[in-house]
Write a protein that holds these residues in place. Structure first.
Motif, PDB file in Angstrom:
ATOM      1  N   CYS A  44      39.197  40.879  30.666  1.00  0.00           N
ATOM      2  CA  CYS A  44      38.572  41.218  32.115  1.00  0.00           C
ATOM      3  C   CYS A  44      37.505  40.407  32.442  1.00  0.00           C
ATOM      4  N   ALA A  45      36.604  40.273  31.858  1.00  0.00           N
ATOM      5  CA  ALA A  45      35.309  39.568  32.440  1.00  0.00           C
ATOM      6  C   ALA A  45      35.723  38.259  32.731  1.00  0.00           C
ATOM      7  N   GLN A  46      36.454  37.489  32.013  1.00  0.00           N
ATOM      8  CA  GLN A  46      36.823  36.072  32.015  1.00  0.00           C
ATOM      9  C   GLN A  46      37.611  36.117  33.274  1.00  0.00           C
ATOM     10  N   ALA A  47      38.720  36.994  33.421  1.00  0.00           N
ATOM     11  CA  ALA A  47      39.454  36.845  34.480  1.00  0.00           C
ATOM     12  C   ALA A  47      38.656  36.976  36.130  1.00  0.00           C
ATOM     13  N   GLU A  52      35.762  35.803  36.411  1.00  0.00           N
ATOM     14  CA  GLU A  52      35.169  34.599  36.402  1.00  0.00           C
ATOM     15  C   GLU A  52      36.038  33.234  37.161  1.00  0.00           C
ATOM     16  N   THR A  53      37.303  33.391  36.399  1.00  0.00           N
ATOM     17  CA  THR A  53      38.470  32.355  36.626  1.00  0.00           C
ATOM     18  C   THR A  53      39.214  32.771  37.682  1.00  0.00           C
ATOM     19  N   GLY A  54      39.351  33.917  38.212  1.00  0.00           N
ATOM     20  CA  GLY A  54      40.259  34.211  39.088  1.00  0.00           C
ATOM     21  C   GLY A  54      41.638  34.062  38.793  1.00  0.00           C
ATOM     22  N   GLY A  55      42.036  34.062  37.611  1.00  0.00           N
ATOM     23  CA  GLY A  55      43.630  33.897  37.251  1.00  0.00           C
ATOM     24  C   GLY A  55      43.916  34.962  36.169  1.00  0.00           C
ATOM     25  N   SER A  56      45.490  35.390  36.350  1.00  0.00           N
ATOM     26  CA  SER A  56      45.860  36.101  35.589  1.00  0.00           C
ATOM     27  C   SER A  56      46.388  35.602  33.929  1.00  0.00           C
ATOM     28  N   THR A  58      44.829  41.054  35.286  1.00  0.00           N
ATOM     29  CA  THR A  58      44.719  40.357  36.605  1.00  0.00           C
ATOM     30  C   THR A  58      43.533  40.587  37.303  1.00  0.00           C
ATOM     31  N   PRO A  59      42.944  39.766  37.946  1.00  0.00           N
ATOM     32  CA  PRO A  59      41.817  39.929  38.847  1.00  0.00           C
ATOM     33  C   PRO A  59      42.330  40.685  40.070  1.00  0.00           C
ATOM     34  N   LEU A 115      53.373  35.019  37.888  1.00  0.00           N
ATOM     35  CA  LEU A 115      52.508  36.093  37.150  1.00  0.00           C
ATOM     36  C   LEU A 115      51.678  36.794  37.966  1.00  0.00           C
ATOM     37  N   GLY A 116      52.061  38.120  38.058  1.00  0.00           N
ATOM     38  CA  GLY A 116      50.917  39.180  38.679  1.00  0.00           C
ATOM     39  C   GLY A 116      51.382  39.250  40.147  1.00  0.00           C
TER      40      GLY A 116
END
Length: 373
Positions: free
Chosen positions: A63-66, A68-72, A100-101, A138-139
């Motif tokens: 979730c923390a990475q999502a 940052e990246t804005g991607g699912s 998912t962000p 996706l998402g």
């Protein structure tokens, strides 16, 4: 996602960004089913859960990475024989988790706010998301209301949207969350897209007939399980809100007349605690002919035999009588109202989830198993 709708709605209203991890499929033994959600905001606050704790830390990191990246991203978690301390489900199951962000001004955020508004009015709503398929889809999400109207869309594919609406309405009718395989043009085709259909519906009803001491304990147990509980009895001196303060509704009426006129559905539970033929027989005649989830009646085996005879005399057949759980409850050996209520709700849960009611010790059945009631 909808199981955290209220908290996520507060986050969005405050302008907080978040990433949402949702269980989209389960294999083998796993503690949570599809739709279970964990969310993390930009400051690291966390709500919800996707497992019994065995993969939460790794999901938190995703979730923390999502954020940052804005991607699912779709991630699979399973048991690791090689390393007992590796990330995985030590119970032997497999979880697929979609991360998912979620932003206040994003399309999913707008759909969630709409879902919250509908839920606040007591309405039913379903959220359909693409959880497996091309990255471009996706998402993507579609929000479906009980009247068939919808908001959003799944990548600009009208046939796919129509199929999603059909699946959402079926899930709303059953009050369930599920996944379905479709092709990109919307036809059913395993191996194409996977849709997660999450529902938020009013709680199921538990209707308790008989304003007796056991009923008060059963009301508390029913509320604990998330039911909207009604107590009904024809005797006004016993049927008062003061005696049943935790009930959502206390009704003075003849039981059979009330049941015939009140809304019920395939999730409704009917518990008859009166064990008095003048109430039981006309009430059960109505109940056993309704498409409700569970009908149980209290009483001794002698009372049950007399009740069965009377019901046959007024025309109920073997198929209808086979739906009756009587004497109601599992054999726990309990005697107090609280112990009796526990045995009753235990049978209700076993009936709903396909359990045997037997001890897990020595059983060879999976602890977590799929069942369609």
């Amino acid at each position: 996602m909808l199981d955290l709708a209220l908290q996520l709605g507060d986050w969005l209203a405050e302008g907080r960004e978040a990433a949402v991890a949702t269980v989209v499929s389960v294999g083998g033994s796993a503690p949570r089913g599809p739709g279970a959600t964990l969310a993390v905001d930009g400051k690291g606050a966390v709500i919800g859960s996707v497992s019994g704790g065995c993969v939460e830390a790794s999901v938190y990191d995703l979730c923390a990475q999502a954020l940052e990246t804005g991607g699912s991203v779709l991630e699979r978690f399973g048991y690791s024989d090689e390393d007992a301390f590796a990330v995985g489900l030590t119970c032997g199951g497999v979880l697929d988790v979609l991360v998912t962000p979620l932003t206040a001004d994003g399309p999913v955020g707008a759909l969630l706010r709409s879902a919250l508004d509908t839920a606040a009015r007591g309405g039913a709503v379903a959220l359909v998301r693409v959880v497996r398929g091309p990255d471009a889809l996706l998402g993507s999400a579609l929000l479906v209301h009980a009247d068939g109207s919808h908001e959003g869309g799944l990548g600009g594919h009208p046939e796919l949207d129509r199929t999603a609406v059909e699946q959402a309405l079926a899930a709303l009718d059953a009050g369930r969350t599920a996944t379905v395989e479709v092709s990109q043009d919307g036809s059913h085709c395993p191996g194409g897209l996977t849709l997660l259909v999450e529902t938020r519906v009013p709680p199921p009803r538990m209707i308790v007939f008989g304003a007796v001491d056991f009923a008060a304990a059963l009301v508390r147990a029913g509320k604990f399980l998330g039911y909207q509980v009604t107590v009904c009895d024809a005797r006004p001196v016993f049927t008062t809100p003061e005696r049943f303060p935790e009930a959502d509704e206390v009704v003075v009426d003849w039981p059979h007349r009330y049941l015939r006129g009140t809304p019920t559905d395939g999730r409704t539970v009917v518990c008859v605690l009166t064990h008095d033929a003048k109430f039981d027989v006309p009430l059960l005649e109505v109940a056993l002919r309704l498409p409700v989830a569970f009908v149980g009646a209290m009483g001794s085996r002698r009372t049950h035999a007399d009740r069965d005879r009377r019901l046959r005399e007024i025309g109920l057949d073997d198929h209808e009588l086979a739906r009756l759980r009587s004497p109601i409850g599992l054999d726990l050996g309990g005697r107090t109202p609280e112990e009796t209520a526990l045995s009753i709700v235990a049978e209700i849960v076993a009936s709903r989830r396909g359990g045997t009611g037997l001890p897990l010790t020595g059983s060879v059945r999976p602890i977590h198993h799929r069942h369609t009631a």
